[in-house]
Design a protein around this motif. Structure first.
Motif, PDB file in Angstrom:
ATOM      1  N   ALA A 153       0.831  -1.193   0.000  1.00  0.00           N
ATOM      2  CA  ALA A 153       0.000   0.000   0.000  1.00  0.00           C
ATOM      3  C   ALA A 153       0.873   1.253   0.000  1.00  0.00           C
ATOM      4  O   ALA A 153       2.099   1.185   0.063  1.00  0.00           O
ATOM      5  CB  ALA A 153      -0.923  -0.010   1.216  1.00  0.00           C
ATOM      6  N   ARG A 168      -2.998   0.975   4.078  1.00  0.00           N
ATOM      7  CA  ARG A 168      -2.767  -0.473   4.214  1.00  0.00           C
ATOM      8  C   ARG A 168      -3.867  -1.111   5.055  1.00  0.00           C
ATOM      9  O   ARG A 168      -4.358  -2.194   4.738  1.00  0.00           O
ATOM     10  CB  ARG A 168      -1.407  -0.727   4.860  1.00  0.00           C
ATOM     11  N   ALA A 219       1.188  -8.038   3.918  1.00  0.00           N
ATOM     12  CA  ALA A 219       1.010  -6.643   3.518  1.00  0.00           C
ATOM     13  C   ALA A 219       2.119  -5.775   4.085  1.00  0.00           C
ATOM     14  O   ALA A 219       2.635  -6.022   5.185  1.00  0.00           O
ATOM     15  CB  ALA A 219      -0.349  -6.121   3.987  1.00  0.00           C
ATOM     16  N   ASP A 274       3.762  -1.371   3.243  1.00  0.00           N
ATOM     17  CA  ASP A 274       3.431  -0.103   2.598  1.00  0.00           C
ATOM     18  C   ASP A 274       4.698   0.710   2.396  1.00  0.00           C
ATOM     19  O   ASP A 274       5.743   0.454   3.016  1.00  0.00           O
ATOM     20  CB  ASP A 274       2.431   0.681   3.455  1.00  0.00           C
TER      21      ASP A 274
END
Length: 397
Positions: free
Chosen positions: A350, A356, A372, A374
């Motif tokens: 992200a 995110r 995940a 960012d």
């Protein structure tokens, strides 16, 4: 003279205050991101219901609202959270999460009250890139081939350099070109490899002059990409690629030339128009390589999915999507296709911590597991301080 000095001092103070504000806001967002992750793990369904009533939740919550939320949920019930542990280990995890919640609430309240706390910049600045073992072996044993006479006019050095300095400078030029010929694009990453192999800091004047000389000679093309990650100041990333003349020069030296990450993004993904997305892809690619991953940008896959890259390390293989916004995709199709490529896992990058959290919430509906990170978190980690084996992802579920 005195008035000019006062104006300059005032400008410096205002710039420092803006920087402190941005740093404080960044820290608040990071802490909010961690609290959001904990909230989803403990009571994801309830948090989603609250987001439907108030789309700004939980990013707009104050410490009192966070405290009320955590007090309103049962930490001993099962089935409410996302990604919770089961069995005998649950009690220990709950206790650890409770301690984290208390610490994060105190930290968040302190940051909101003080506002402009200066981070420990001095400690970060003292990290010696030559002591970090990530990628320095890439150029081990490098030998600069003999320069063909037809190219000698592009291989000049300044007259004021000593013979030893000139030889080292030219060797570094060759190293940079070799990295570019192999497909690398990010200047700071290449500077780290070259500096690690020749005893220079990645942002030293010696490395900078190498890139400047190559650009002046017409062998490379450079550009500074920008992306508004957070706050008022854009994030910048210097990138480079071989010019057509540079490609011919490398081939004359006997080096194969492959399409670089940057060139591939320009050719296949409107990399020049989507400058921010290009920056995010190239930054994550560098961060992954420095952690020991092999990276391929815009890989070809069967089906409708068009992942931004695939990273591999050992038997691990992940197709990664980079999203520099919080766009909703029809039926979460983008994330479902990504999960299918990854055997049921989502892998996303992200723009910042707050976005995110939004994207992860969407992805949890598409896949039970995922990874995940960012751009904001990757920048905070600093490429110069990365070593192989460091975690690549900010969160996993």
């Amino acid at each position: 003279m005195v008035d000019d000095l006062r104006l300059r001092m005032l400008d410096d103070l205002l710039a420092a205050e803006r920087n402190f504000r941005d740093l404080a806001e960044r820290k608040v967002r990071a802490l909010t991101g961690v609290l959001t992750e904990l909230a989803y793990r403990l009571a994801g369904e309830k948090l989603e219901q609250m987001r439907q009533l108030d789309p700004s939740a939980p990013s707009s919550w104050k410490p009192e609202e966070w405290r009320s939320f955590f007090l309103s949920i049962s930490l001993t019930s099962q089935g409410e959270g996302w990604g919770k542990a089961n069995g005998s280990g649950q009690a220990a995890e709950i206790a650890a999460l409770q301690a984290k919640i208390a610490a994060l609430e105190r930290e968040l309240a302190r940051v909101r009250e003080r506002g402009y706390e200066v981070p420990p910049v001095e400690r970060v600045a003292q990290v010696n890139p030559l002591l970090v073992s990530a990628g320095e072996g890439r150029l081990a044993g490098f030998t600069l081939p003999k320069i063909p006479k037809a190219w000698e006019h592009r291989w000049q050095v300044r007259a004021e350099m000593s013979k030893a300095d000139a030889e080292l400078h030219l060797k570094r030029r060759g190293m940079v070109l070799k990295c570019l010929a192999e497909g690398l694009s990010v200047q700071v990453e290449i500077g780290r490899y070259v500096g690690g192999a020749t005893g220079a800091q990645y942002r030293s004047g010696a490395i900078r002059r190498v890139f400047e000389a190559l650009e002046e000679s017409g062998l490379i093309v450079r550009q500074t990409l920008t992306l508004q990650v957070t706050g008022s100041l854009p994030t910048r990333l210097a990138v480079a690629r071989l010019s057509e003349e540079g490609k011919r020069f490398c081939r004359a030296l006997g080096w194969p030339v492959v399409e670089s990450d940057w060139e591939r993004l320009i050719r296949l993904h409107e990399g020049e128009k989507q400058e921010g997305h290009t920056l995010a892809v190239l930054l994550f690619a560098s961060a992954a390589r420095l952690r020991g991953w092999t990276v391929e940008v815009l890989p070809e896959v069967q089906g409708k999915a068009r992942p931004d890259m695939v990273i591999t390390r050992g038997e691990q293989r992940l197709y990664v999507e980079v999203e520099t916004g919080t766009r909703l995709h029809d039926g979460n199709a983008k994330w479902r296709m990504n999960a299918e490529l990854n055997g049921g896992r989502v892998a996303l990058v992200a723009r910042n911590v707050e976005e995110r959290g939004v994207l992860v919430a969407d992805c949890r509906h598409a896949a039970e597991h995922g990874h995940a990170t960012d751009v904001e978190t990757l920048i905070a980690g600093r490429l110069v301080a990365v070593s192989e084996g460091d975690p690549l992802w900010a969160e996993e579920w």
